[in-house]
Motif scaffolding. Structure first.
Motif, PDB file in Angstrom:
ATOM      1  N   VAL A  48      35.651  19.723  37.467  1.00 54.13           N
ATOM      2  CA  VAL A  48      35.686  21.161  37.705  1.00 54.13           C
ATOM      3  C   VAL A  48      36.629  21.484  38.863  1.00 54.13           C
ATOM      4  O   VAL A  48      37.469  22.374  38.776  1.00 54.13           O
ATOM      5  CB  VAL A  48      34.272  21.715  38.012  1.00 54.13           C
ATOM      6  CG1 VAL A  48      34.332  23.184  38.409  1.00 54.13           C
ATOM      7  CG2 VAL A  48      33.354  21.526  36.814  1.00 54.13           C
ATOM      8  N   THR A  61      40.721  23.730  34.533  1.00 50.38           N
ATOM      9  CA  THR A  61      39.333  24.145  34.362  1.00 50.38           C
ATOM     10  C   THR A  61      39.203  25.608  34.750  1.00 50.38           C
ATOM     11  O   THR A  61      39.821  26.047  35.719  1.00 50.38           O
ATOM     12  CB  THR A  61      38.390  23.293  35.236  1.00 50.38           C
ATOM     13  OG1 THR A  61      38.457  21.942  34.805  1.00 50.38           O
ATOM     14  CG2 THR A  61      36.954  23.766  35.118  1.00 50.38           C
ATOM     15  N   ALA A  62      38.408  26.326  34.010  1.00 45.59           N
ATOM     16  CA  ALA A  62      38.107  27.721  34.336  1.00 45.59           C
ATOM     17  C   ALA A  62      36.601  27.932  34.205  1.00 45.59           C
ATOM     18  O   ALA A  62      35.957  27.330  33.340  1.00 45.59           O
ATOM     19  CB  ALA A  62      38.859  28.666  33.414  1.00 45.59           C
ATOM     20  N   CYS A  63      36.081  28.778  35.077  1.00 42.47           N
ATOM     21  CA  CYS A  63      34.657  29.100  35.056  1.00 42.47           C
ATOM     22  C   CYS A  63      34.492  30.610  34.900  1.00 42.47           C
ATOM     23  O   CYS A  63      35.264  31.382  35.467  1.00 42.47           O
ATOM     24  CB  CYS A  63      33.987  28.650  36.354  1.00 42.47           C
ATOM     25  SG  CYS A  63      34.071  26.863  36.634  1.00 42.47           S
ATOM     26  N   LYS A  76      32.174  30.358  26.421  1.00 46.57           N
ATOM     27  CA  LYS A  76      33.040  29.187  26.280  1.00 46.57           C
ATOM     28  C   LYS A  76      34.429  29.602  25.812  1.00 46.57           C
ATOM     29  O   LYS A  76      35.440  29.076  26.291  1.00 46.57           O
ATOM     30  CB  LYS A  76      32.433  28.166  25.318  1.00 46.57           C
ATOM     31  CG  LYS A  76      33.249  26.891  25.223  1.00 46.57           C
ATOM     32  CD  LYS A  76      32.604  25.864  24.321  1.00 46.57           C
ATOM     33  CE  LYS A  76      33.505  24.644  24.212  1.00 46.57           C
ATOM     34  NZ  LYS A  76      33.000  23.673  23.259  1.00 46.57           N
ATOM     35  N   ALA A 108      36.228  31.066  28.890  1.00 45.40           N
ATOM     36  CA  ALA A 108      36.625  30.021  29.849  1.00 45.40           C
ATOM     37  C   ALA A 108      37.759  29.176  29.279  1.00 45.40           C
ATOM     38  O   ALA A 108      38.701  28.820  29.999  1.00 45.40           O
ATOM     39  CB  ALA A 108      35.420  29.143  30.203  1.00 45.40           C
ATOM     40  N   ALA A 152      41.476  28.714  30.873  1.00 44.00           N
ATOM     41  CA  ALA A 152      42.004  27.385  31.197  1.00 44.00           C
ATOM     42  C   ALA A 152      43.331  27.142  30.471  1.00 44.00           C
ATOM     43  O   ALA A 152      44.268  26.575  31.042  1.00 44.00           O
ATOM     44  CB  ALA A 152      40.977  26.306  30.843  1.00 44.00           C
ATOM     45  N   THR A 168      32.486  20.911  28.979  1.00 43.92           N
ATOM     46  CA  THR A 168      31.890  22.222  29.224  1.00 43.92           C
ATOM     47  C   THR A 168      30.507  22.001  29.808  1.00 43.92           C
ATOM     48  O   THR A 168      29.767  21.124  29.351  1.00 43.92           O
ATOM     49  CB  THR A 168      31.765  23.036  27.917  1.00 43.92           C
ATOM     50  OG1 THR A 168      33.069  23.224  27.365  1.00 43.92           O
ATOM     51  CG2 THR A 168      31.127  24.389  28.160  1.00 43.92           C
ATOM     52  N   GLN A 185      27.425  29.826  36.160  1.00 42.53           N
ATOM     53  CA  GLN A 185      28.800  29.871  35.667  1.00 42.53           C
ATOM     54  C   GLN A 185      28.958  28.819  34.573  1.00 42.53           C
ATOM     55  O   GLN A 185      28.451  27.709  34.710  1.00 42.53           O
ATOM     56  CB  GLN A 185      29.785  29.538  36.797  1.00 42.53           C
ATOM     57  CG  GLN A 185      29.720  30.468  37.986  1.00 42.53           C
ATOM     58  CD  GLN A 185      30.560  31.704  37.785  1.00 42.53           C
ATOM     59  OE1 GLN A 185      31.658  31.632  37.260  1.00 42.53           O
ATOM     60  NE2 GLN A 185      30.039  32.841  38.191  1.00 42.53           N
ATOM     61  N   CYS A 216      31.640  26.474  32.913  1.00 40.77           N
ATOM     62  CA  CYS A 216      32.959  25.917  33.213  1.00 40.77           C
ATOM     63  C   CYS A 216      33.431  25.062  32.040  1.00 40.77           C
ATOM     64  O   CYS A 216      32.641  24.314  31.456  1.00 40.77           O
ATOM     65  CB  CYS A 216      32.914  25.058  34.479  1.00 40.77           C
ATOM     66  SG  CYS A 216      32.387  25.972  35.958  1.00 40.77           S
ATOM     67  N   THR A 217      34.691  25.200  31.721  1.00 44.36           N
ATOM     68  CA  THR A 217      35.295  24.423  30.632  1.00 44.36           C
ATOM     69  C   THR A 217      36.604  23.816  31.119  1.00 44.36           C
ATOM     70  O   THR A 217      37.402  24.496  31.748  1.00 44.36           O
ATOM     71  CB  THR A 217      35.571  25.323  29.406  1.00 44.36           C
ATOM     72  OG1 THR A 217      34.329  25.834  28.931  1.00 44.36           O
ATOM     73  CG2 THR A 217      36.259  24.564  28.289  1.00 44.36           C
TER      74      THR A 217
END
Length: 188
Positions: free
Chosen positions: A37, A49-51, A62, A65, A69, A124, A134, A136-137
């Motif tokens: 992450v 990575t994005a949350c 998902k 995110a 990303a 994820t 949050q 995160c993926t």
């Protein structure tokens, strides 16, 4: 005896630190989030990575995110291409002439859009960040696809490069220096 004990302690500590550095699921930083992450990476590829706030709708969160990303990977490619273009221009200037034609940056957007179809969400999870849930993926572009992005940019630019120049530019494309430029642009 004390020296031997101290050496063993240092060795054990070093092995522990080395083990933590190689485990992407080990907590990193003050937030205690896993490495994937906080510092997403894939060897010789691209990762981001994005949350997003977790709404309770897993598939929607998902997708959001993942899209964020992927956008981050597109930005990485753009910055890497800018760095590659600077190196190419510097090399052609020192070789006694400037290349006339499309530059790498002008074709990078089209190639990037095509390349993002090669990305995939690889991890994820849901975390509590600042007392908020949050999702995160992490999205990656694997090494062979990263190489293909580079080759497509070269092909679409119409530039003819000798193998040595191509090797130099590929290293620049992959280089940490390009990553540093990305981080500098993001901090603006």
């Amino acid at each position: 005896m004390r020296i031997r004990s101290a050496v063993l302690t240092l060795l054990a500590g070093s092995l522990t630190l080395a083990g933590c550095g190689s485990n992407p699921d080990a907590p990193v930083g003050n937030l205690g989030l896993p490495g994937w992450v906080m510092q997403p990476e894939v060897e010789d590829g691209l990762a981001e990575t994005a949350c997003v706030p977790f709404s309770g709708h897993l598939s929607i969160d998902k997708q959001q995110a993942t899209a964020m990303a992927r956008s981050g990977i597109a930005q990485q490619i753009s910055v890497k291409v800018k760095a590659m273009d600077k190196v190419y221009n510097r090399r052609t200037d020192t070789a006694g002439g400037r290349d006339i034609g499309a530059n790498f940056e002008s074709v990078s957007k089209q190639v990037t859009e095509r390349s993002l179809t090669g990305t995939k969400a690889t991890k994820t999870d849901i975390f509590d960040i600042d007392r908020k849930r949050q999702l995160c993926t992490m999205v990656t572009l694997e090494p062979e696809k990263t190489k293909a992005v580079f080759e497509n940019i070269l092909a679409d630019s119409g530039r003819q490069l000798d193998p040595q120049d191509e090797a130099v530019l590929y290293e620049e494309f992959r280089a940490a220096k390009a990553q540093q430029e990305l981080e500098k642009e993001l901090s603006r």
